[in-house]
Design an enzyme around this catalytic site. Structure first.
Site, mmCIF file in Angstrom:
data_model
loop_
_atom_site.group_PDB
_atom_site.id
_atom_site.type_symbol
_atom_site.label_atom_id
_atom_site.label_comp_id
_atom_site.label_asym_id
_atom_site.label_seq_id
_atom_site.Cartn_x
_atom_site.Cartn_y
_atom_site.Cartn_z
ATOM 1 N N ASP A 289 0.810 -1.213 0.000
ATOM 2 C CA ASP A 289 0.000 0.000 0.000
ATOM 3 C C ASP A 289 0.852 1.274 0.000
ATOM 4 O O ASP A 289 2.032 1.256 0.363
ATOM 5 C CB ASP A 289 -0.895 0.037 1.246
ATOM 6 C CG ASP A 289 -2.029 -0.968 1.180
ATOM 7 O OD1 ASP A 289 -2.016 -1.824 0.278
ATOM 8 O OD2 ASP A 289 -2.910 -0.914 2.052
ATOM 9 N N ASP A 290 0.207 2.367 -0.390
ATOM 10 C CA ASP A 290 0.687 3.747 -0.209
ATOM 11 C C ASP A 290 1.728 4.212 -1.227
ATOM 12 O O ASP A 290 2.166 5.365 -1.161
ATOM 13 C CB ASP A 290 1.255 3.971 1.201
ATOM 14 C CG ASP A 290 0.191 3.846 2.278
ATOM 15 O OD1 ASP A 290 -0.993 3.711 1.909
ATOM 16 O OD2 ASP A 290 0.536 3.865 3.470
ATOM 17 N N HIS A 340 -5.937 3.023 -3.910
ATOM 18 C CA HIS A 340 -5.925 3.198 -2.451
ATOM 19 C C HIS A 340 -6.365 4.623 -2.096
ATOM 20 O O HIS A 340 -5.954 5.164 -1.070
ATOM 21 C CB HIS A 340 -4.507 2.909 -1.926
ATOM 22 C CG HIS A 340 -4.440 2.645 -0.456
ATOM 23 N ND1 HIS A 340 -5.378 1.900 0.222
ATOM 24 C CD2 HIS A 340 -3.521 3.041 0.492
ATOM 25 C CE1 HIS A 340 -5.046 1.829 1.506
ATOM 26 N NE2 HIS A 340 -3.932 2.519 1.695
ATOM 27 N N HIS A 344 -5.468 9.117 0.994
ATOM 28 C CA HIS A 344 -5.519 8.284 2.206
ATOM 29 C C HIS A 344 -6.453 8.809 3.299
ATOM 30 O O HIS A 344 -6.102 8.800 4.487
ATOM 31 C CB HIS A 344 -4.103 8.110 2.773
ATOM 32 C CG HIS A 344 -3.892 6.782 3.435
ATOM 33 N ND1 HIS A 344 -4.256 6.513 4.731
ATOM 34 C CD2 HIS A 344 -3.323 5.638 2.971
ATOM 35 C CE1 HIS A 344 -3.923 5.278 5.050
ATOM 36 N NE2 HIS A 344 -3.352 4.716 3.995
ATOM 37 N N HIS A 431 3.748 -2.277 3.008
ATOM 38 C CA HIS A 431 3.774 -0.932 2.431
ATOM 39 C C HIS A 431 5.073 -0.736 1.674
ATOM 40 O O HIS A 431 6.157 -0.998 2.224
ATOM 41 C CB HIS A 431 3.621 0.129 3.526
ATOM 42 C CG HIS A 431 2.320 0.046 4.263
ATOM 43 N ND1 HIS A 431 2.086 -0.907 5.241
ATOM 44 C CD2 HIS A 431 1.174 0.773 4.141
ATOM 45 C CE1 HIS A 431 0.854 -0.751 5.712
ATOM 46 N NE2 HIS A 431 0.285 0.266 5.061
#
Length: 466
Positions: A289-290, A340, A344, A431
């Protein structure tokens, strides 16, 4: 006296002559009109030139039907095979198309002043050794401002002589259909050429997961194409939209005889286990993620290449915008790209309009970077509900193993969290913005490979988690 008789007969003879003239005139008019109707039918329906010739494809012939009638010309080409069932199916479509055209032109009061047009052409695409996709495009003009363009498709097994429908293609599985429908809707909504042209209500209706909505399809080399007619889901200026989905993306949805071989997918999975159809085989989906991150993501990609492992990257739109080349590299190496959100947020605390914007803006950035939209979605912090999910057109995916790499930032602990929580068909959360994650990933990959796990994408593993 003789003169008086002549005067008496004069009016009678005149009346008889007038009656005779009227009768003859009526008969002549009837004959003329009858001949005109006969001429219309004859030149439009019967005076056509039909021919058949062989094609470059084994077992496939091309039938040509042409009429040069001044008011109702048509030019029709369609495929013919050695299968009686297939030929009857196609012939019925051609026959009904011609009849509709000719009858419509005849009923048109102004048909004598209008030249109609019917043109049916087709394209042929072979798949593997036994299958053909035939795409018939019909252009119809009955007067008015525009032509009507529609598509008819056939997916045909030339060896058995059978027609294949979408239910057969997707293993008659409604869950597979729902996933396909979500992909199609997402691709249409993210297509920059359709921007501001989509008819939202019509689009939603046309991409509902019903078998009837997905009857027009073809397999074109390495993609599944879905066809929509003009004005069906978008303004006429866009033409007839076509959605193409990579077979590698939807491979798990397809019946085994239509799946592409695993060795043709990038990167190939060579774990030593021939278990792609075994529901009890060991599989694991690694997710990141991210990102993307200009340094860490590239390190992770190199490690995945080393173990010939596939993974899924849930990207932030704000970062894709800055690092589009890295996003492109992720896809080029055979990994799955997911969304995603843009920046965020906690989606459950946002208005519905903002939730939708978080998805669409990110999907737009991803499409611009890699040429296609995200195939899956992960809500930040795992915060979601039915309202949020209702705004997301692709599958919403969480995780079953949290490595806590965002908290401990310790490369040595990454493997420990995986070992302590390991189970089959797991989805592992990591991540690709932390250097410690890249540093500890090699040990994780080594361990999982030694344990016999196959590394697959989220979309692939979801089939075995239902």
């Amino acid at each position: 006296m003789t003169q008086q008789r002549k005067k008496r007969r004069g009016p009678i003879i005149d009346l008889l002559l007038i009656g005779l003239i009227i009768s003859l005139t009526s008969i002549i008019l009837v004959i003329i009109l009858s001949n005109d109707d006969f001429k219309f039918q004859k030149t439009s329906a019967s005076d056509s030139k039909l021919s058949t010739e062989s094609s470059a494809f084994p077992g496939i012939s091309i039938v040509t039907d042409v009429s040069n009638d001044k008011r109702t010309p048509y030019a029709i080409n369609y495929p013919q095979t050695e299968s009686k069932t297939f030929n009857e199916e196609v012939s019925q479509y051609i026959k009904s198309s011609k009849e509709h055209y000719l009858k419509s032109m005849k009923k048109n009061k102004n048909s004598k002043d209008i030249t109609g047009e019917l043109n049916i052409s087709f394209e042929t695409y072979p798949y593997n050794e036994d299958y053909y996709s035939f795409i018939l495009t019909k252009m119809l003009y009955l007067g008015g401002a525009n032509h009507e363009v529609t598509t008819k498709t056939y997916f045909f097994n030339n060896k058995t002589g059978t027609l294949i429908d979408m239910q057969t293609l997707l293993q008659n599985d409604e869950n597979n259909l729902a996933t396909l429908a979500a992909h199609v809707r997402s691709e249409l909504q993210q297509n920059p050429q359709l921007k501001d042209q989509l008819l939202e209500e019509e689009l939603i209706a046309a991409t509902e997961p019903t078998w009837e909505n997905f009857e027009r399809f073809a397999i074109l080399e390495d993609s599944l194409a879905l066809y929509f007619d003009e004005y069906e889901i978008a303004a006429g200026a866009t033409g007839a939209p076509v959605v193409k989905l990579s077979l590698s993306l939807i491979n798990p949805l397809l019946a085994s005889e239509f799946q592409i071989a695993m060795e043709t997918m990038k990167p190939p999975v060579t774990t030593g286990h021939e278990n792609k159809n075994d529901p009890n085989a060991k599989r694991i989906a690694l997710t990141f993620d991210d990102g993307p991150h200009p340094k860490v993501t590239e390190q992770i990609l190199n490690l995945l290449d080393k173990y010939q492992a596939k993974a899924t990257f849930f990207m932030l739109g704000s970062r894709v915008q800055y690092y589009p080349d890295i996003a492109k590299d992720v896809l080029a190496r055979g990994h799955e790209v997911g969304s995603h959100t843009w920046n965020h947020p906690v989606l459950t605390k946002l208005p519905i309009e903002q939730v939708s914007k978080e998805y669409t803006s990110t999907a737009g950035a991803i499409t611009q970077a890699i040429g296609q939209g995200p195939t899956v979605f992960r809500p930040p912090y795992g915060a979601t509900n039915d309202t949020v999910n209702g705004q997301i057109p692709v599958p919403v995916v969480l995780w079953s193993i949290d490595t806590m790499d965002w908290k401990h930032r310790n490369s040595q602990q990454l493997l420990t969290y995986v070992q302590n929580n390991l189970h089959n068909n797991a989805i592992v959360l990591m991540h690709d913005i932390h250097q410690s994650t890249a540093d500890g990933l090699d040990a994780v990959l080594t361990y999982l490979q030694e344990q016999g796990y196959e590394f697959v994408t989220v979309s692939e593993i979801m089939k075995y988690r239902q």
